[in-house]
Design a protein around this motif. Structure first.
Motif, PDB file in Angstrom:
ATOM      1  N   ALA A 137       4.551   2.692   6.976  1.00  0.00           N
ATOM      2  CA  ALA A 137       3.118   3.137   7.222  1.00  0.00           C
ATOM      3  C   ALA A 137       2.235   1.939   6.776  1.00  0.00           C
ATOM      4  O   ALA A 137       1.465   1.727   7.739  1.00  0.00           O
ATOM      5  CB  ALA A 137       2.897   4.481   6.634  1.00  0.00           C
ATOM      6  N   SER A 138       2.142   1.563   5.870  1.00  0.00           N
ATOM      7  CA  SER A 138       1.398   0.248   5.216  1.00  0.00           C
ATOM      8  C   SER A 138       1.488  -0.998   6.107  1.00  0.00           C
ATOM      9  O   SER A 138       0.362  -1.390   6.799  1.00  0.00           O
ATOM     10  CB  SER A 138       1.768  -0.144   3.879  1.00  0.00           C
ATOM     11  OG  SER A 138       0.896  -1.091   3.315  1.00  0.00           O
ATOM     12  N   ASN A 140       2.844  -1.121   9.231  1.00  0.00           N
ATOM     13  CA  ASN A 140       2.141  -0.976  10.620  1.00  0.00           C
ATOM     14  C   ASN A 140       0.614  -0.776  10.723  1.00  0.00           C
ATOM     15  O   ASN A 140       0.086  -1.422  11.603  1.00  0.00           O
ATOM     16  CB  ASN A 140       2.610   0.562  11.190  1.00  0.00           C
ATOM     17  CG  ASN A 140       4.160   0.586  11.461  1.00  0.00           C
ATOM     18  OD1 ASN A 140       4.646  -0.550  12.055  1.00  0.00           O
ATOM     19  ND2 ASN A 140       4.948   1.532  11.503  1.00  0.00           N
ATOM     20  N   SER A 141       0.089  -0.504   9.666  1.00  0.00           N
ATOM     21  CA  SER A 141      -1.519  -0.734   9.618  1.00  0.00           C
ATOM     22  C   SER A 141      -1.846  -2.044   9.735  1.00  0.00           C
ATOM     23  O   SER A 141      -2.668  -2.315  10.198  1.00  0.00           O
ATOM     24  CB  SER A 141      -1.873  -0.049   8.212  1.00  0.00           C
ATOM     25  OG  SER A 141      -3.327  -0.209   8.201  1.00  0.00           O
ATOM     26  N   THR A 142      -0.977  -2.865   9.050  1.00  0.00           N
ATOM     27  CA  THR A 142      -1.371  -4.266   8.884  1.00  0.00           C
ATOM     28  C   THR A 142      -1.064  -5.048  10.220  1.00  0.00           C
ATOM     29  O   THR A 142      -1.682  -5.748  10.820  1.00  0.00           O
ATOM     30  CB  THR A 142      -0.350  -4.896   7.643  1.00  0.00           C
ATOM     31  OG1 THR A 142      -0.893  -4.259   6.490  1.00  0.00           O
ATOM     32  CG2 THR A 142      -0.711  -6.517   7.700  1.00  0.00           C
ATOM     33  N   ASP A 144      -1.256  -3.820  13.104  1.00  0.00           N
ATOM     34  CA  ASP A 144      -2.088  -3.395  14.292  1.00  0.00           C
ATOM     35  C   ASP A 144      -2.952  -4.826  14.297  1.00  0.00           C
ATOM     36  O   ASP A 144      -3.713  -4.590  15.633  1.00  0.00           O
ATOM     37  CB  ASP A 144      -2.847  -2.244  13.830  1.00  0.00           C
ATOM     38  CG  ASP A 144      -2.112  -0.906  14.028  1.00  0.00           C
ATOM     39  OD1 ASP A 144      -1.330  -1.040  14.707  1.00  0.00           O
ATOM     40  OD2 ASP A 144      -2.412   0.078  13.291  1.00  0.00           O
ATOM     41  N   ASN A 145      -3.365  -5.344  13.542  1.00  0.00           N
ATOM     42  CA  ASN A 145      -4.463  -6.533  13.523  1.00  0.00           C
ATOM     43  C   ASN A 145      -3.677  -7.879  13.673  1.00  0.00           C
ATOM     44  O   ASN A 145      -4.466  -8.814  13.281  1.00  0.00           O
ATOM     45  CB  ASN A 145      -5.475  -6.404  12.461  1.00  0.00           C
ATOM     46  CG  ASN A 145      -6.113  -4.856  12.670  1.00  0.00           C
ATOM     47  OD1 ASN A 145      -6.581  -4.626  13.609  1.00  0.00           O
ATOM     48  ND2 ASN A 145      -6.184  -4.376  11.281  1.00  0.00           N
ATOM     49  N   LYS A 344       1.550  -9.453   5.890  1.00  0.00           N
ATOM     50  CA  LYS A 344       0.643  -8.589   5.024  1.00  0.00           C
ATOM     51  C   LYS A 344      -0.720  -9.325   4.120  1.00  0.00           C
ATOM     52  O   LYS A 344      -1.747  -8.860   4.187  1.00  0.00           O
ATOM     53  CB  LYS A 344       1.538  -7.699   3.860  1.00  0.00           C
ATOM     54  CG  LYS A 344       0.702  -6.574   3.240  1.00  0.00           C
ATOM     55  CD  LYS A 344       1.576  -5.657   2.411  1.00  0.00           C
ATOM     56  CE  LYS A 344       0.949  -4.320   1.794  1.00  0.00           C
ATOM     57  NZ  LYS A 344       1.828  -3.678   1.134  1.00  0.00           N
TER      58      LYS A 344
END
Length: 433
Positions: A137-138, A140-142, A144-145, A344
């Motif tokens: 989850a963490s 995938n959030s990273t 994204d950008n 990350k």
């Protein structure tokens, strides 16, 4: 006397029956046992199979991965490089606002483990494989950008030579070291220069592979560049052609990231510092120095992910690649985890807009380099064929140089006319004779 003869005959029979005493048998043994370690086909893909695996991976995940094969050639020599791009939300037309990472593997043909690592990273990015203790989850959030371009096998022609049996070959298909063919300090030779290992080519960017890489780097304009090699365990930053690292904040940021990677993933085994200051020799015309000095990549690295110091210098496969399953798996796990740490931490340590703050005066590139990068960017965006782009690039270059030449000629004619006009005027002295 008869007893002595019988004893002597028995000794001869016993001697003849021992194979270790037979010179013919010993020579045959030496001839049949190789002095080098062959490629472990159970661990390593062939070049064709590895590219096919990657193409299949892209086909299964079109929402995250795209691939293209870029070809170039000159003087009868042709090279091609497969480029895989990872980007979530592929519907976006412009990735310039995202954090951009460019990774190159397999620049030297004999370093097979690096291309295996590229496949592993792409498999994790597509979520077909996973790293232990990884928070998806963490991550995938990273991601994204982030936009990541991966070159799994920069030197395909050199890799083919290795697979054909030349296990020590590091150069490309016509004998040029691709990591000596870049323009920064190109062609300089140290006292211990090895023409076989370090042939820089006839000129900077004489090789199609480096021409492709230069165009891609200029058009993509990455925030992070990593050139992945094997032969030792090290985390290098610029410079390769100097015995020092750059000055200022960028150098400090690079070192902080490398120290984190060394502590967490390399278990403090890796050497850290400039390539020129750490290895014991200077290297001229390298990719990483070009990325840092010319393309102005804020974080430019060279990673060395494996090396066997106990291997003979002639046993190149063992020296540059793990030969057992346990070590092979450990190397891929440790270094793929290291790259995901980069994905990350990289955007956190480096302001995404920091490249915009670089002065345009500090980012001079030649008109050829600019046009090469510009046209590659248009091709990547609109999918036009390479042949059409090459023609367009030649036309733009021609028009530019014609414009420049005509401007110089007009200026020359203008100055000549003024000079003649002044020379034809009658000069009247202001002082009475």
């Amino acid at each position: 006397m008869a007893a002595s003869f019988i004893l002597f005959s028995s000794f001869l029979s016993l001697f003849a029956s021992l194979p270790s005493f037979s010179p013919v048998y010993a020579d045959a043994t030496n001839l049949t046992q190789p002095s080098f370690t062959p490629i472990n086909r159970d661990l390593y893909h062939s070049s064709n199979d590895l590219i096919e695996q990657i193409q299949s991976l892209v086909h299964r995940h079109p929402d995250k991965l795209t691939a293209e094969t870029i070809k170039a050639g000159n003087k009868g020599y042709v090279a091609e490089i497969t480029v895989v791009t990872y980007c979530q939300s592929r519907n976006e037309s412009d990735d310039r606002s995202k954090f951009r990472i460019l990774l190159s593997f397999g620049q030297h043909g004999r370093e097979l483990i690096t291309s295996e690592l590229a496949l592993r990273i792409l498999s994790i990015l597509s979520e077909e494989q996973f790293l232990p203790k990884m928070d998806r989850a963490s991550l995938n959030s990273t991601l994204d950008n982030v936009v990541i371009k991966v070159l799994p096998m920069e030197n395909l022609n050199g890799r083919k030579l290795v697979e054909a049996g030349d296990l020590c070959e590091r150069r490309n298909g016509r004998g040029v070291d691709l990591n000596r063919n870049w323009s920064v300090d190109w062609g300089k030779k140290e006292k211990d220069y090895d023409p076989y290992e370090e042939n820089p080519g006839t000129a900077a960017f004489s090789e199609p592979e480096t021409q492709i890489m230069r165009k891609l780097a200029i058009s993509f304009d990455p925030h992070i560049w990593v050139n992945v090699h094997s032969g030792m365990e090290a985390l290098f930053m610029p410079y390769d052609h100097k015995n020092r690292t750059p000055d200022g904040l960028p150098s400090h940021r690079m070192r902080l990231l490398l120290e984190e990677l060394n502590n967490v993933h390399c278990h403090n085994r890796c050497m850290i510092g400039s390539g020129g200051g750490s290895v014991g020799y200077l290297a001229h015309g390298t990719a990483t120095d070009y990325m840092y000095d010319v393309v102005r990549v804020p974080m430019a690295f060279t990673f060395e992910i494996y090396g066997d110091d106990s291997a003979s210098t002639k046993d190149c496969f063992k020296m540059f690649n793990p030969v057992d399953h346990t070590t092979f798996k450990r190397v891929l796990n440790d270094w793929s985890a290291a790259f995901f740490t980069i994905f990350k931490l990289g955007p956190r340590q480096l302001d995404v807009h920091s490249k915009a703050g670089v002065s345009n005066l500090d980012k001079w590139v030649s008109i050829d380099e600019y046009l090469d990068g510009y046209l590659m960017g248009r091709r990547n965006r609109y999918g036009k064929k390479l042949e059409v782009l090459e023609v367009g690039m030649q036309e733009i270059r021609t028009y530019f140089w014609l414009f420049l030449l005509s401007s110089v000629l007009l200026l020359f004619m203008f100055c000549s006319r003024i000079s003649k006009t002044k020379g034809g005027r009658q000069i009247v002295s202001a002082i009475p004779l």
